[in-house]
Scaffold this active site. Structure first.
Site, PDB file in Angstrom:
ATOM      1  N   LYS A  71      12.702  72.154  44.646  1.00 53.07           N
ATOM      2  CA  LYS A  71      11.303  72.374  44.238  1.00 53.07           C
ATOM      3  C   LYS A  71      10.433  72.368  45.472  1.00 53.07           C
ATOM      4  O   LYS A  71      10.586  71.512  46.338  1.00 53.07           O
ATOM      5  CB  LYS A  71      10.874  71.232  43.301  1.00 53.07           C
ATOM      6  CG  LYS A  71       9.484  71.423  42.720  1.00 53.07           C
ATOM      7  CD  LYS A  71       9.495  72.306  41.496  1.00 53.07           C
ATOM      8  CE  LYS A  71       8.101  72.750  41.068  1.00 53.07           C
ATOM      9  NZ  LYS A  71       7.574  73.900  41.858  1.00 53.07           N
ATOM     10  N   LYS A  95       9.498  63.613  48.627  1.00 57.16           N
ATOM     11  CA  LYS A  95       8.302  63.580  47.774  1.00 57.16           C
ATOM     12  C   LYS A  95       8.705  63.445  46.302  1.00 57.16           C
ATOM     13  O   LYS A  95       8.178  62.609  45.579  1.00 57.16           O
ATOM     14  CB  LYS A  95       7.528  64.888  47.998  1.00 57.16           C
ATOM     15  CG  LYS A  95       6.110  64.872  47.570  1.00 57.16           C
ATOM     16  CD  LYS A  95       5.419  66.224  47.837  1.00 57.16           C
ATOM     17  CE  LYS A  95       5.212  66.524  49.310  1.00 57.16           C
ATOM     18  NZ  LYS A  95       4.290  67.658  49.536  1.00 57.16           N
ATOM     19  N   LYS A 107      11.541  74.688  50.212  1.00 58.25           N
ATOM     20  CA  LYS A 107      10.276  75.259  50.684  1.00 58.25           C
ATOM     21  C   LYS A 107      10.522  76.687  51.111  1.00 58.25           C
ATOM     22  O   LYS A 107      11.637  77.036  51.530  1.00 58.25           O
ATOM     23  CB  LYS A 107       9.764  74.467  51.894  1.00 58.25           C
ATOM     24  CG  LYS A 107       8.291  74.618  52.146  1.00 58.25           C
ATOM     25  CD  LYS A 107       7.508  73.826  51.124  1.00 58.25           C
ATOM     26  CE  LYS A 107       6.111  73.514  51.522  1.00 58.25           C
ATOM     27  NZ  LYS A 107       5.583  72.363  50.787  1.00 58.25           N
ATOM     28  N   ASP A 147       1.541  77.012  48.099  1.00 58.36           N
ATOM     29  CA  ASP A 147       1.362  76.114  49.246  1.00 58.36           C
ATOM     30  C   ASP A 147       0.208  76.708  50.070  1.00 58.36           C
ATOM     31  O   ASP A 147      -0.650  77.385  49.508  1.00 58.36           O
ATOM     32  CB  ASP A 147       2.687  76.003  50.034  1.00 58.36           C
ATOM     33  CG  ASP A 147       2.738  74.767  50.912  1.00 58.36           C
ATOM     34  OD1 ASP A 147       3.177  73.713  50.444  1.00 58.36           O
ATOM     35  OD2 ASP A 147       2.314  74.849  52.086  1.00 58.36           O
ATOM     36  N   THR A 191      -3.193  67.915  43.367  1.00 57.50           N
ATOM     37  CA  THR A 191      -2.823  67.350  44.667  1.00 57.50           C
ATOM     38  C   THR A 191      -3.979  66.507  45.210  1.00 57.50           C
ATOM     39  O   THR A 191      -3.786  65.354  45.631  1.00 57.50           O
ATOM     40  CB  THR A 191      -2.429  68.450  45.670  1.00 57.50           C
ATOM     41  OG1 THR A 191      -1.574  69.382  45.016  1.00 57.50           O
ATOM     42  CG2 THR A 191      -1.717  67.877  46.871  1.00 57.50           C
ATOM     43  N   ASN A 222      -7.492  73.792  48.814  1.00 50.27           N
ATOM     44  CA  ASN A 222      -7.333  73.254  47.464  1.00 50.27           C
ATOM     45  C   ASN A 222      -7.195  71.728  47.444  1.00 50.27           C
ATOM     46  O   ASN A 222      -7.791  71.051  46.616  1.00 50.27           O
ATOM     47  CB  ASN A 222      -6.123  73.931  46.811  1.00 50.27           C
ATOM     48  CG  ASN A 222      -6.000  73.542  45.368  1.00 50.27           C
ATOM     49  OD1 ASN A 222      -6.976  73.560  44.635  1.00 50.27           O
ATOM     50  ND2 ASN A 222      -4.812  73.134  44.961  1.00 50.27           N
ATOM     51  N   SER A 362       3.372  69.986  38.925  1.00 51.69           N
ATOM     52  CA  SER A 362       4.294  71.128  38.777  1.00 51.69           C
ATOM     53  C   SER A 362       5.442  70.759  37.835  1.00 51.69           C
ATOM     54  O   SER A 362       5.898  71.580  37.045  1.00 51.69           O
ATOM     55  CB  SER A 362       4.887  71.520  40.129  1.00 51.69           C
ATOM     56  OG  SER A 362       4.014  72.370  40.824  1.00 51.69           O
TER      57      SER A 362
HETATM   58  N1  GLU Z   1       3.264  72.935  47.908  1.00 53.17           N
HETATM   59  C1  GLU Z   1       3.030  71.698  47.266  1.00 53.17           C
HETATM   60  C2  GLU Z   1       3.629  70.547  48.052  1.00 53.17           C
HETATM   61  O1  GLU Z   1       3.828  70.627  49.257  1.00 53.17           O
HETATM   62  C3  GLU Z   1       3.489  71.706  45.815  1.00 53.17           C
HETATM   63  C4  GLU Z   1       4.923  71.993  45.600  1.00 53.17           C
HETATM   64  C5  GLU Z   1       5.279  72.220  44.142  1.00 53.17           C
HETATM   65  O2  GLU Z   1       4.407  72.131  43.305  1.00 53.17           O
HETATM   66  O3  GLU Z   1       6.440  72.518  43.900  1.00 53.17           O
HETATM   67  O4  GLU Z   1       3.842  69.486  47.549  1.00 53.17           O
END
Ligand code: GLU
Length: 428
Positions: A71, A95, A107, A147, A191, A222, A362
């Site tokens: 994810k 995370k 990613k 992102d 976030t 954001n 998410s």
């Molecule tokens: N890009 C965001 C992060 O770095 C969200 C990632 C997601 O929702 O999968 O946490």
């Protein structure tokens, strides 16, 4: 100090190595977890509006999926590197583990500047990304999201391309979709709100009334904007925000000792991406250098933009008044600066905990998409608050018990969870 020292992948590996050593992790698990499981490197040819074809370099990196599908977001940035994406994929694993959601880490990224591309060019880029990757992602395999410089519209084009290729509806293949098209209410705010839920808990521990505090923020994307809004709603005063001027290609800090009105601040960005400095002055705000955000006499710093912003050099300018640093961005602090922050006894809420609200929401979006039933915004945000608060408390309690820096405590919890999953699966 050499550039290599601030390579995010080497930083992510050195953070991992030191905690792996601290908890006595076995060598095979260390070898498995200090690098990504899979990497996809590919090119995307895009027909540009002027009739030429431009070829973009793109990546998707799956660090670990022992606890669930990989994810993580996809970023569009001209300075993107494969090592940045490796680091970010690794941080996604920690995370998801630290907030205890059943997902792994991944990613993606494309080296491009969407600010200079038309909507049609961006759509073709998004569709091209999915054409190259459709076989290697999926609701139970790897679930991308937005992102830096990607948004719900990008996610929607990607979802549509995936569904065209597979011939079915799979809204759970991607998150951060527009509301009404499988997106979750509250995802946009998640976030930034998560950052402030952590800050609220930190201030309770420090016995500081949030309404008496001032903060300075880097960024107004954001994450930063929604963090600033919730912090202000809770009574805090944002005195400085640093924001990118896309015409001058540099950032500026807008400062007001009495606090910035966030709607007024937002109105300073012109459609061309420039910051209207004259208007800022007309509001009574000062216009300072891009770096000035970190030198203000405030209680709280929120680096909510990019990597490597707090270094020993920039930290020398940080006011002795600062009590809490909330890492809204991924990797904003370099390891040599961590040592200085520890020595000053500042409470630093580490990135992969502090900004985990996005991926947590998410996960809620995935549940809603996969079951085709949608929750109210109140329900989403109250579940988000509960998850973030519980994760913050677990990390804080371990840090207190073992005398650890919060970043190390968060790593201990996350690495142990992933190591356990790897072991239960019989991978090591
Ligand atoms: N890009 C965001 C992060 O770095 C969200 C990632 C997601 O929702 O999968 O946490």
């Amino acid at each position: 100090m050499g550039e290599e020292k601030y390579n995010p992948y080497l930083i992510a590996q050195s953070q991992f190595d030191s905690v792996a050593e601290m908890i006595g992790l076995d060598q095979s698990t260390r070898q498995l977890l200090r690098q990504p499981s899979r990497e996809f490197h590919f090119t995307i040819p895009v027909k540009m509006d002027d009739g030429t074809t431009k070829v973009f370099n793109a990546y998707r990196i799956q660090h670990n999926d022992a606890r669930g599908p990989a994810k993580g977001g996809i970023r569009f940035h001209p300075d993107e590197t494969v090592d940045t994406i490796r680091a970010l994929a690794m941080w996604m694993t920690w995370k998801c583990a630290v907030v205890d959601i059943p997902l792994g880490g991944g990613k993606g990224g494309v080296i491009c500047d969407p600010r200079t591309m038309s909507p049609g060019e961006q759509e073709r880029l998004c569709r091209g990304y999915i054409r190259q990757l459709a076989k290697n992602i999926g609701p139970v395999v790897d679930v991308p999201a937005p992102d830096v410089m990607t948004c719900p519209q990008h996610m929607m084009w990607m979802l549509d391309e995936y569904e065209v290729i597979t011939g079915g509806h799979y809204p759970g293949v991607i998150t951060g979709k527009p509301v009404g098209m499988g997106g979750s209410l509250g995802r946009t705010e998640a976030t930034g709100y998560g950052v402030i839920y952590c800050l609220r808990e930190a201030l309770k521990i420090l016995n500081i009334d949030i309404a008496s505090t001032t903060a300075s923020i880097q960024g107004f994307g954001n994450v930063a904007e929604h963090a600033a809004r919730l912090y202000t709603q809770m009574g805090g005063t944002v005195v400085a925000i640093s924001r990118w001027d896309n015409v001058e290609k540099k950032s500026y800090t807008i400062y007001s000792p009495n606090g910035l009105d966030l709607d007024r601040f937002a109105s300073l960005k012109e459609p061309c991406g420039a910051i209207d400095k004259a208007k800022a002055r007309a509001f009574g705000y000062e216009v300072l250098d891009g770096d000035a955000w970190l030198a203000q006499d405030v209680d709280i710093l929120l680096p909510c933009a990019l990597e490597n912003q707090l270094t020993p050099e920039t930290f020398a300018k940080v006011s002795p008044r600062v009590k809490v640093i909330c890492e809204g961005a991924n990797g904003p602090t370099t390891p040599d600066c961590d040592e200085l922050i520890k020595a000053r006894n500042i409470m630093l809420i580490p990135d992969f905990l502090c900004n985990a609200g996005g991926v947590t929401c998410s996960y809620f979006e995935q549940i809603q998409s996969n079951t085709n039933s949608y929750w109210s915004k109140e329900e989403v945000l109250s579940k988000l608050d509960a998850k973030m608060t519980a994760a913050f408390k677990d990390v804080y309690e371990l840090a207190e018990k073992e005398g650890l820096y919060l970043r190390d405590a968060a790593y201990v919890i996350a690495i142990k969870r992933v190591a356990e999953a790897v072991k239960l699966r019989g991978w090591v």
